[in-house]
Enzyme design. Structure first.
Site, PDB file in Angstrom:
ATOM      1  N   ASP A   1     -13.715   3.477   6.851  1.00  0.00           N
ATOM      2  CA  ASP A   1     -12.674   4.178   6.094  1.00  0.00           C
ATOM      3  C   ASP A   1     -13.240   4.746   4.803  1.00  0.00           C
ATOM      4  O   ASP A   1     -12.862   5.829   4.385  1.00  0.00           O
ATOM      5  CB  ASP A   1     -11.481   3.264   5.791  1.00  0.00           C
ATOM      6  CG  ASP A   1     -10.387   4.029   5.056  1.00  0.00           C
ATOM      7  OD1 ASP A   1      -9.956   5.074   5.587  1.00  0.00           O
ATOM      8  OD2 ASP A   1      -9.998   3.630   3.947  1.00  0.00           O
TER       9      ASP A   1
ATOM     10  N   SER B   1      -6.366   4.807   8.481  1.00  0.00           N
ATOM     11  CA  SER B   1      -7.051   4.557   7.211  1.00  0.00           C
ATOM     12  C   SER B   1      -6.402   3.371   6.483  1.00  0.00           C
ATOM     13  O   SER B   1      -7.074   2.415   6.085  1.00  0.00           O
ATOM     14  CB  SER B   1      -6.972   5.824   6.349  1.00  0.00           C
ATOM     15  OG  SER B   1      -7.252   5.543   5.008  1.00  0.00           O
TER      16      SER B   1
ATOM     17  N   LYS C   1      -7.867  -0.896   6.469  1.00  0.00           N
ATOM     18  CA  LYS C   1      -8.172  -1.621   5.212  1.00  0.00           C
ATOM     19  C   LYS C   1      -7.295  -2.838   5.067  1.00  0.00           C
ATOM     20  O   LYS C   1      -7.738  -3.911   4.689  1.00  0.00           O
ATOM     21  CB  LYS C   1      -7.872  -0.741   3.998  1.00  0.00           C
ATOM     22  CG  LYS C   1      -8.844   0.337   3.700  1.00  0.00           C
ATOM     23  CD  LYS C   1      -8.606   0.894   2.305  1.00  0.00           C
ATOM     24  CE  LYS C   1      -7.438   1.857   2.216  1.00  0.00           C
ATOM     25  NZ  LYS C   1      -7.706   3.214   2.588  1.00  0.00           N
TER      26      LYS C   1
ATOM     27  N   HIS D   1       0.843  -1.198   0.000  1.00  0.00           N
ATOM     28  CA  HIS D   1       0.000   0.000   0.000  1.00  0.00           C
ATOM     29  C   HIS D   1       0.872   1.239   0.000  1.00  0.00           C
ATOM     30  O   HIS D   1       1.884   1.290   0.677  1.00  0.00           O
ATOM     31  CB  HIS D   1      -0.930   0.015   1.212  1.00  0.00           C
ATOM     32  CG  HIS D   1      -2.058   0.992   1.044  1.00  0.00           C
ATOM     33  ND1 HIS D   1      -3.198   0.685   0.340  1.00  0.00           N
ATOM     34  CD2 HIS D   1      -2.212   2.277   1.454  1.00  0.00           C
ATOM     35  CE1 HIS D   1      -4.007   1.733   0.345  1.00  0.00           C
ATOM     36  NE2 HIS D   1      -3.440   2.718   1.006  1.00  0.00           N
TER      37      HIS D   1
ATOM     38  N   ARG E   1     -12.491  13.250   4.262  1.00  0.00           N
ATOM     39  CA  ARG E   1     -11.169  13.881   4.432  1.00  0.00           C
ATOM     40  C   ARG E   1     -10.695  14.514   3.136  1.00  0.00           C
ATOM     41  O   ARG E   1     -10.070  15.574   3.125  1.00  0.00           O
ATOM     42  CB  ARG E   1     -10.147  12.843   4.906  1.00  0.00           C
ATOM     43  CG  ARG E   1     -10.324  12.446   6.360  1.00  0.00           C
ATOM     44  CD  ARG E   1      -9.491  11.219   6.690  1.00  0.00           C
ATOM     45  NE  ARG E   1      -8.086  11.419   6.462  1.00  0.00           N
ATOM     46  CZ  ARG E   1      -7.260  10.470   5.993  1.00  0.00           C
ATOM     47  NH1 ARG E   1      -7.703   9.252   5.739  1.00  0.00           N
ATOM     48  NH2 ARG E   1      -5.992  10.721   5.809  1.00  0.00           N
TER      49      ARG E   1
HETATM   50  N1  URA Z   1      -4.047   6.138   1.513  1.00  0.00           N
HETATM   51  C1  URA Z   1      -5.049   5.672   2.276  1.00  0.00           C
HETATM   52  O1  URA Z   1      -5.556   4.582   2.075  1.00  0.00           O
HETATM   53  N2  URA Z   1      -5.477   6.460   3.281  1.00  0.00           N
HETATM   54  C2  URA Z   1      -4.946   7.660   3.548  1.00  0.00           C
HETATM   55  O2  URA Z   1      -5.377   8.289   4.474  1.00  0.00           O
HETATM   56  C3  URA Z   1      -3.900   8.143   2.732  1.00  0.00           C
HETATM   57  C4  URA Z   1      -3.460   7.357   1.712  1.00  0.00           C
END
Ligand code: URA
Length: 452
Positions: A173, A195, A199, A94, A180
């Site tokens: 999220d 966040s 996930k 990620h 956000r």
């Molecule tokens: N990627 C994400 O999944 N969440 C964030 O807050 C920033 C980048």
């Protein structure tokens, strides 16, 4: 007058009190954070109260205990997948978000082609940064909204699947991320950590590779802030029993040459064919090397890199991408014929006014120019135009003569095209000195103890 007796029940938590407490810099209890997340996810409290709370978090920060409570509450806002029926190791990568960062689209099929399982749950564009889901949706028909049973089916058939948060997986999220994006509340390491980790922990992976961006196009502009975030996430993942590594990587200029949803898919196809720009290929190989290493398919990162190279050269990674696209209802003909991807109606050149070398590019401005074109969202409800974007012809260190093109803007609305052109012109710094220092792609590696 009556007096309260014995152990009275705790007073109900109210959103306004939680907002005020954070506004005043106090530590919230786990129960208060759980309430806020649960009530927002279920629609009990409105966007404006949560926006105020998010802004208080931006200004006041969270403690480790609050960050862990928030991650946990967001993780448990939906299902936590159990993928133990898959015998191979489950691994994901990620990124904290950047401009032109399309590595996820290369890595999922590449690593699945090497025998690991990649259950990838991604996000949409956030602020000036692009999102994996928006990119995938530029492939005609591609469905990122699979239910959990459909997600498992695709994983079973091809070893990788790429979806968004559903009402089943980390729904908190999904809502918070969208809020956000349009309330100036992205840039908090605590919110980013919760966040991303909510996930990723919901995916049921064994290991996770994080790409933490730093530089003018990243949320964490300063390297020390990126390191802080990386350590926070590695610590959070390790505490949940995952093998973790974070690479701090350069986002002082866009990654690759293409910025914009369908343009980026075309560049991904180039990389999967063994072509594409050097920086993008290099970062994909390095991240894939780590994924194979942490997933136990390679003893060292170097071996993981050479396995990745073989999977690209043999065409297996590209074939895997095609398989995944077809299984997620996308048009697989796009893979052999990228011309089938959406194209913008018009293009205009951004030409250099001076001769010299590109000393710097304001990477956030490039990302914002793409949003202005319609490639990202200004408000939560905006639809994304998959076709628009920017093709860069010069990166940091390249020489350019006055009148030569720095970039091409692909646009559908003339006003937006011209606005993006002006932004791009301002984002390039051309210098007459020869000594331009190009930053390293990978600045640092922060490894958890389980991955060693
Ligand atoms: N990627 C994400 O999944 N969440 C964030 O807050 C920033 C980048």
């Amino acid at each position: 007058m009556s007096q309260s007796q014995g152990s009275a029940a705790a007073a109900p938590v109210r959103a306004v009190d939680v907002i005020r407490k954070k506004r005043d810099g106090q530590e919230l209890s786990r129960a208060e954070i759980e309430y806020l997340v649960r009530a927002y996810t279920s629609g009990e409290i409105p966007d404006y109260q949560v926006s105020a709370w998010l802004m208080a978090v931006i200004l006041r920060g969270l403690t480790r205990a609050e960050t862990s409570a928030l991650t946990d509450a967001m993780l448990h806002s939906g299902d936590v997948l159990d993928l133990s029926e898959f015998l191979a190791k489950k691994i994901d990568k990620h990124s904290t978000g950047g401009v032109g960062d399309k590595t996820s689209l290369v890595l999922a099929p590449l690593v699945a082609a090497g025998g690991l399982v990649v259950p990838m749950i991604s996000g949409r564009g956030l602020g000036h940064t692009g999102g994996t889901l928006d990119k995938l949706e530029s492939i005609p028909g591609f469905n990122v909204n699979l239910s959990v049973p459909q997600f498992r089916k695709v994983l079973d058939a091809c070893g990788c699947a790429m979806i968004g948060q559903t009402s089943e997986i980390a729904p908190a999220d999904r809502k918070l991320y969208a809020l956000r994006d349009v309330t100036g509340t992205v840039e908090s390491p605590y919110l980013i950590c919760a966040s991303i980790m909510s996930k990723k922990l919901a995916e049921g992976v064994d290991a996770l590779v994080l790409d933490v961006k730093t530089g003018s196009g990243a949320f964490m502009k300063k390297e020390e802030d990126a390191v802080f975030l990386a350590e926070l996430m590695v610590e959070t993942g390790e505490a949940m029993g995952k093998a973790m590594v974070a690479l701090i990587t350069n986002m002082d200029e866009p990654l690759g040459m293409y910025v914009g949803n369908s343009l980026e898919v075309a560049e991904v196809l180039d990389v999967l064919r063994g072509k594409g720009p050097e920086d993008l290929r290099e970062l994909c190989l390095e991240l894939a090397g780590w994924m194979f290493h942490l997933g136990g398919a390679a003893e060292t990162v170097a071996q993981g890199r050479s396995l990745s190279q073989q999977l690209i050269t043999s065409g297996k990674a590209l074939e895997k991408f095609k398989q995944m696209v077809a299984l997620q209802s996308g048009d697989p003909h796009v893979i052999d014929n990228p011309d089938l991807l959406p194209h913008a109606k018009h293009a205009l050149e951004v030409t250099s006014q001076n001769s010299g070398r590109v000393a710097a590019i304001d990477c956030e401005a490039v990302g914002t120019a793409c949003v202005v074109l319609g490639g990202g969202r200004e408000t939560k409800e905006d639809a994304v135009d998959p076709a628009v974007g920017i093709v860069l012809h010069r990166k940091v260190g390249d020489s350019v003569k006055a009148g030569e093109s720095l970039a091409t803007v692909h646009y559908n609305s003339e006003t937006r095209g011209l606005q993006a052109k002006q932004m791009l012109l301002r984002s390039y710094q051309i210098s007459d000195t020869q000594n331009v220092v190009k930053k390293k792609l990978v600045h640092r590696v922060i490894q958890g103890s389980r991955g060693k």
